[in-house]
Scaffold this active site. Structure first.
Site, PDB file in Angstrom:
ATOM      1  N   HIS A 164       0.802  -1.235   0.000  1.00 50.50           N
ATOM      2  CA  HIS A 164       0.000   0.000   0.000  1.00 50.50           C
ATOM      3  C   HIS A 164       0.837   1.289   0.000  1.00 50.50           C
ATOM      4  CE1 HIS A 164      -4.245  -1.575   0.772  1.00 50.50           C
ATOM      5  NE2 HIS A 164      -3.485  -2.644   0.659  1.00 50.50           N
ATOM      6  N   ASP A 207      -5.861   6.430   1.858  1.00 54.34           N
ATOM      7  CA  ASP A 207      -6.058   5.036   1.468  1.00 54.34           C
ATOM      8  C   ASP A 207      -7.480   4.712   1.918  1.00 54.34           C
ATOM      9  OD1 ASP A 207      -6.108   2.127   1.593  1.00 54.34           O
ATOM     10  OD2 ASP A 207      -3.932   2.219   1.415  1.00 54.34           O
ATOM     11  N   THR A 229      -6.674   0.529  -3.476  1.00 51.93           N
ATOM     12  CA  THR A 229      -5.543   0.022  -4.266  1.00 51.93           C
ATOM     13  C   THR A 229      -5.863  -1.293  -4.977  1.00 51.93           C
ATOM     14  OG1 THR A 229      -4.655  -1.033  -2.299  1.00 51.93           O
ATOM     15  CG2 THR A 229      -3.765   1.128  -2.833  1.00 51.93           C
ATOM     16  N   HIS A 265      -0.123 -15.283  -5.527  1.00 54.71           N
ATOM     17  CA  HIS A 265      -1.087 -15.324  -4.410  1.00 54.71           C
ATOM     18  C   HIS A 265      -2.351 -14.534  -4.751  1.00 54.71           C
ATOM     19  CE1 HIS A 265       0.734 -11.449  -4.269  1.00 54.71           C
ATOM     20  NE2 HIS A 265       0.085 -11.068  -3.205  1.00 54.71           N
ATOM     21  N   TRP A 319      -3.812  -7.940  -5.895  1.00 49.53           N
ATOM     22  CA  TRP A 319      -4.373  -7.224  -7.046  1.00 49.53           C
ATOM     23  C   TRP A 319      -3.291  -6.635  -7.951  1.00 49.53           C
ATOM     24  CZ3 TRP A 319      -8.843  -7.558  -9.310  1.00 49.53           C
ATOM     25  CH2 TRP A 319      -9.204  -6.614 -10.263  1.00 49.53           C
ATOM     26  N   GLU A 332      -0.435  -6.660 -13.079  1.00 47.59           N
ATOM     27  CA  GLU A 332       0.858  -6.747 -13.770  1.00 47.59           C
ATOM     28  C   GLU A 332       0.866  -7.916 -14.758  1.00 47.59           C
ATOM     29  OE1 GLU A 332       3.559  -6.680 -10.416  1.00 47.59           O
ATOM     30  OE2 GLU A 332       2.930  -4.650  -9.911  1.00 47.59           O
ATOM     31  N   GLN A 348      -8.125 -11.906  -1.849  1.00 49.74           N
ATOM     32  CA  GLN A 348      -7.397 -12.789  -2.770  1.00 49.74           C
ATOM     33  C   GLN A 348      -8.236 -13.937  -3.325  1.00 49.74           C
ATOM     34  OE1 GLN A 348      -3.656 -13.771  -0.865  1.00 49.74           O
ATOM     35  NE2 GLN A 348      -3.229 -11.627  -0.464  1.00 49.74           N
TER      36      GLN A 348
END
Ligand code: U2F
Length: 446
Positions: A17, A109, A132, A345, A348, A353, A371
């Site tokens: 984060h 955040d 995020t 895992h 996000w 990516e 997840q």
């Protein structure tokens, strides 16, 4: 240049984060040189994050008044959250004095919406929330109360048959048991349950909510969220495309790129598996060992980002088939033509990516944050990855999943689908996400 405005940025001090929020802050700051940004985080979370001309990092109390060594991230977080509100207020006051300007805007955040929203209200300034992760997980949290009221207490087995689209308009038909744990099952008075529930109640008061996704990746859910947020939902991602240096750490290369170059010329394109379980979780030792054995069986070359403390595993892995590093330049690795599968895992950022580099995934998500939901999106909704059998890394299950993605027909189809998503993400990044970033910039700096 003497700053004209002073903006406070408050990242959640866990996992990726702070680094992600700092990249977004950098982009805002580069476009507004007359605005001073104070980036407020704990000294632990700040680590070695760099400062910039108009972005200064100020440490916030971490709630650890005794100064004892706290190794477990969850415990560190619990301590921070206990005093977060007071500590943030204190640090903001000190920053105002130092800069000589009152804070006139707060970028929070989303996980800190409750505290930051209250502080902004007291200061009589506006605030925005940055989520995020993606749109689906935020929507799930926003429907916490609806889901809890609507679902009968039939236990997990009964819940597996209920899909979330019954309660959340536009949501894919994902079993409600795969939603973030806090949405349905957590005790709302526990620190995590409370934090996320209060976020869902407070975040609609923000001037805008920005997400790490783009407008055509999760379209139908975006429409639902946009109406909850009075049309102030801003898609400013995917960050690996919109925040230029995201994950592109030039320094910690560990010779990964030359190693991949070598494999490109020997084993060929899309032949290597890249493995990482992110910054907050690690599978238990027996699963890591099972994965190591599975890789040996498959003979698939691998590049594994593995924290330094896994000594015994490193010995098993030291057979020349793979390269093990304590930290990999993940974006540059995934972008490399030699990489054909991403064992992940399902954090996000890692999923985004993989999408923007077109690398299909082998999923081993944790019952942590969103997840499990991310895995469902990857596997069942988008068809760009596969979960390991039974959700845990076993020798046979991991070998079959890696082989399926690297060399099977299904892997080829996944690759085609993920390349199409990459194209959509690229188009969005150049158009709608650029426009939404412009809106965010205007809200924050004018
Ligand atoms: C939490 O997830 P993590 O921070 O554990 O995982 P990611 O969102 O995937 O982010 C990891 C980042 O670290 C980078 C990688 C990602 O940008 O490229 N990285 C790297 O550069 N080199 C390495 O060797 C290893 C990682 C949470 F647990 C998730 O559920 C959330 O989805 C996520 C975002 O909110 O935060």
């Amino acid at each position: 240049m003497k700053p004209k405005r002073h903006v406070a940025v408050c990242p959640f001090p866990l996992a990726s984060h702070p680094a992600t929020l700092l990249l977004l802050t950098q982009k805002l700051a580069a476009a507004s040189p007359d605005v001073h940004f104070t980036f407020l985080t704990t000294s632990y979370a700040a680590g070695a994050l760099p400062e910039f001309a108009n972005v200064r990092i100020r440490h916030v109390g971490d709630g650890n008044s005794e100064g004892e060594e706290v190794r477990h991230p969850k415990e560190r977080l619990r301590m921070f959250l206990e005093d977060a509100s007071q500590n943030l207020r204190r640090s903001m006051a000190a920053a105002e004095e130092e800069v000589g300007l009152k804070i006139c805007f707060v970028v929070a955040d989303a996980l800190l919406s409750k505290d930051c929203g209250e502080i902004a209200e007291e200061m009589k300034v506006k605030w925005v929330a940055i989520w995020t992760s993606g749109v689906a997980s935020l929507a799930a949290h926003m429907y916490t109360d609806v889901l809890r009221t609507g679902i009968q207490d039939g236990g997990i087995e009964a819940h597996k048959k209920i899909t979330a689209d019954k309660y959340i308009p536009g949501f894919p038909p994902i079993p409600i048991t795969e939603l973030p744990y806090d949405v349905i099952y957590a005790d709302l008075s526990s620190p995590g349950g409370r934090l996320l529930h209060l976020m869902s109640l407070t975040i609609p008061k923000a001037a805008a909510v920005a997400v790490n996704s783009s407008s055509h990746l999760e379209t139908t859910i975006s429409a639902t969220l946009d109406s909850i947020f009075s049309h102030n939902l801003l898609h400013v991602g995917p960050f690996p495309l919109t925040l230029s240096s995201h994950g592109d750490d030039e320094k910690n290369d560990h010779d990964c790129l030359p190693w991949l170059d070598h494999h490109l010329s020997t084993t060929g394109p899309a032949s290597v598996a890249y493995i990482s379980f992110g910054t907050a979780n690690a599978p238990p030792a027996e699963e890591l060992i099972a994965l190591a054995k599975a890789l040996k069986v498959t003979d698939v070359p691998f590049l594994w980002s593995l924290p330094d403390d896994n000594y015994s595993l490193r010995e098993i892995l030291a057979n020349g088939q793979g390269k093990v590093v304590s930290w990999a330049p993940q974006m540059r690795v995934l972008r490399h033509e030699a990489v054909g599968a991403h064992v992940t895992h399902c954090g996000w950022n890692s999923i985004m990516e993989s999408i923007v580099t077109g690398v299909p995934m082998v999923c081993r998500p944790f019952m942590f944050a969103e997840q499990m939901l991310n895995k469902e999106l990857v596997e069942s909704v988008w068809g760009i990855g596969v979960e390991v059998e039974s959700g845990k890394l076993t020798e046979d299950g991991a070998a079959s999943a890696v082989e399926k993605v690297v060399s099977g027909d299904e892997g080829r189809r996944m690759r085609e689908r993920i390349r199409e998503m990459k194209r959509i993400a690229q188009e969005d990044a150049a158009q709608s996400s650029t426009q939404d970033f412009g809106k965010l910039l205007k809200i924050v700096t004018e």
